[in-house]
Design a protein around this motif. Structure first.
Motif, PDB file in Angstrom:
ATOM      1  N   HIS A  46       0.823  -1.210   0.000  1.00 26.41           N
ATOM      2  CA  HIS A  46       0.000   0.000   0.000  1.00 26.41           C
ATOM      3  C   HIS A  46       0.867   1.275   0.000  1.00 26.41           C
ATOM      4  O   HIS A  46       0.706   2.180  -0.804  1.00 26.41           O
ATOM      5  N   ARG A  67      -6.271  -5.442  -6.342  1.00 25.44           N
ATOM      6  CA  ARG A  67      -5.966  -5.238  -4.925  1.00 25.44           C
ATOM      7  C   ARG A  67      -6.317  -6.502  -4.159  1.00 25.44           C
ATOM      8  O   ARG A  67      -7.357  -7.113  -4.406  1.00 25.44           O
ATOM      9  N   THR A  92      -4.187  -2.802   1.527  1.00 27.01           N
ATOM     10  CA  THR A  92      -4.123  -3.995   0.676  1.00 27.01           C
ATOM     11  C   THR A  92      -2.798  -4.029  -0.070  1.00 27.01           C
ATOM     12  O   THR A  92      -2.071  -3.043  -0.133  1.00 27.01           O
ATOM     13  N   TYR A  94      -1.132  -4.534  -3.876  1.00 26.10           N
ATOM     14  CA  TYR A  94      -1.493  -4.315  -5.272  1.00 26.10           C
ATOM     15  C   TYR A  94      -0.687  -5.323  -6.086  1.00 26.10           C
ATOM     16  O   TYR A  94       0.535  -5.405  -5.918  1.00 26.10           O
TER      17      TYR A  94
END
Ligand code: PHB
Length: 384
Positions: A46, A67, A92, A94
């Motif tokens: 994140h 995500r 989250t 990516y």
């Protein structure tokens, strides 16, 4: 500023310096096509995405990346999900392949008027202990060229020339071989899962990781000193089917054409300090970490941000506080990540020593069964 290496660290640094109006030249051994297509990591934290986004470098990433906020552990054919996002502020991961990060960073740098020299050979560093170092290299057509600079950034990976240019004794190197090897497989196969799977099987670890809608990454623990030649495509799929299998479930693994097979040495290496004279090391040139926990590219981006901030401050005001603390600030994050990666390595592999094997099992059971342990995992996995 001379930057050696056009990977995520070197290119991020180049872009941030360019935005701050600091002239820099990036030297890269490979061709532009090579670095823009070479598959490597694929998971971004994140805060790494936020950093790129603050500098206008994450537009395509934010549009295209998936995500992910949960992962799955498979033990004895049973699945246990850990929803790490809900345990850590909704942050989250990516999923965005490293070569796409590189493509975006090259495009932003070049479009902003940046100077990257591809296909250079025999890069050499000179006078790194002085305030006026220089770089020399040979171009694709055989010409020897030279750049005088104020600082050199070594972002040329673990086997690069920059770290080796530091005199022995000026830095301390910490190295650990984890006694494990992974076979890393990339296949043109749609993912068979929506979350990363860590599977513990009596025959060894297996992982199903994500890259895109059409490509997936898998890992198999293999005996130390094993070679790719021992792993036919049929054997790879048979082993993945076996180790990832779920009991009492119709889950199945979708196969595809295997496009890459590599043995990964599970090694950690950290250099202290991460600078010497006018040379600053970044990313894999300064530290390598096992792939477990997917921290490598994230650490590289953090180094780039810290160094860019320090250089910008110095350029604007002559204050070198940021440069003096560069190594310490980066190393704090590096050792945190090393500790976490080691914690995970121990948990997802079964040691040949029965006592240690049971300890690893106890660690995983605690993670699955205890909110406090899951909180620790979440914080370190997606943060901290
Ligand atoms: C990967 O995507 O390659 C990956 C993800 C999670 C890990 C290790 C590797 O823990």
């Amino acid at each position: 500023m001379g930057i050696v290496g056009a990977g995520p660290a070197g290119l991020t640094l180049g872009n941030l310096l360019q935005q701050a109006g600091i002239p820099c030249v990036v030297l890269e051994r490979g061709s532009r096509e090579y670095i823009e297509t070479r598959p490597r990591a694929g998971v971004m934290e994140h805060r790494a995405v936020q950093m790129l986004s603050r500098h206008g470098l994450a537009d395509r990433l934010l549009q295209e990346a998936d995500r992910h906020g949960a992962c799955e552990f498979r033990v004895d054919g049973q699945a246990y999900e850990v929803d790490y996002s809900s345990l850590y502020d909704g942050q989250t991961h990516y999923v965005y392949p490293q070569q796409e990060v590189v493509k975006d960073l090259v495009a932003a740098f070049v479009n902003g008027g940046g100077d990257v020299r591809f296909d250079v050979q025999d890069v050499a560093l000179h006078d790194i202990e002085s305030p006026a170092p220089s770089l020399t290299w040979t171009t694709a057509d055989g010409t020897r060229e030279k750049l005088d600079c104020a600082f050199i950034a070594g972002a040329d990976g673990f086997h690069g020339v920059t770290r080796r240019s530091i005199p022995p004794g000026a830095i301390q190197e910490f190295s650990h071989q984890h006694g494990i090897e992974w076979l890393s497989i990339l296949a043109e196969a749609p993912p068979s899962t929506h979350k990363v799977i860590y599977a513990l099987h009596p025959d060894g670890f297996a992982g199903h990781m994500l890259r895109s809608a059409t490509v997936s990454r898998y890992y198999l623990q293999v005996p130390v000193d094993d070679t790719v030649d021992n792993w036919s495509d049929e054997r790879v799929w048979a082993e993945l089917h076996k180790r990832l299998a779920l009991r009492d479930s119709d889950w199945s693994l979708t196969e595809g054409r295997i496009i890459e097979k590599r043995i990964l040495d599970m090694r950690s290496h950290v250099v202290e300090p991460m600078n010497h004279g006018s040379l600053y090391l970044l990313g894999d040139a300064a530290h390598i970490i096992t792939p477990v926990g997917a921290k490598g590219m994230n650490l590289a981006l953090h180094d780039a941000e810290v160094l860019a901030t320090a250089l910008t401050g110095y350029h604007r005001t002559g204050d070198d506080t940021g440069l003096r603390s560069y190594s310490e600030v980066c190393l704090r994050r590096v050792w945190r990540a090393q500790e976490f990666s080691q914690w995970m390595v121990f948990m997802i592999h079964r040691s040949p020593e029965p006592f240690l094997s049971r300890l690893g099992q106890a660690r995983l059971e605690h993670l699955i069964g205890s909110g406090a342990s899951a909180g620790y995992f979440a914080q370190n996995y997606v943060g901290p």
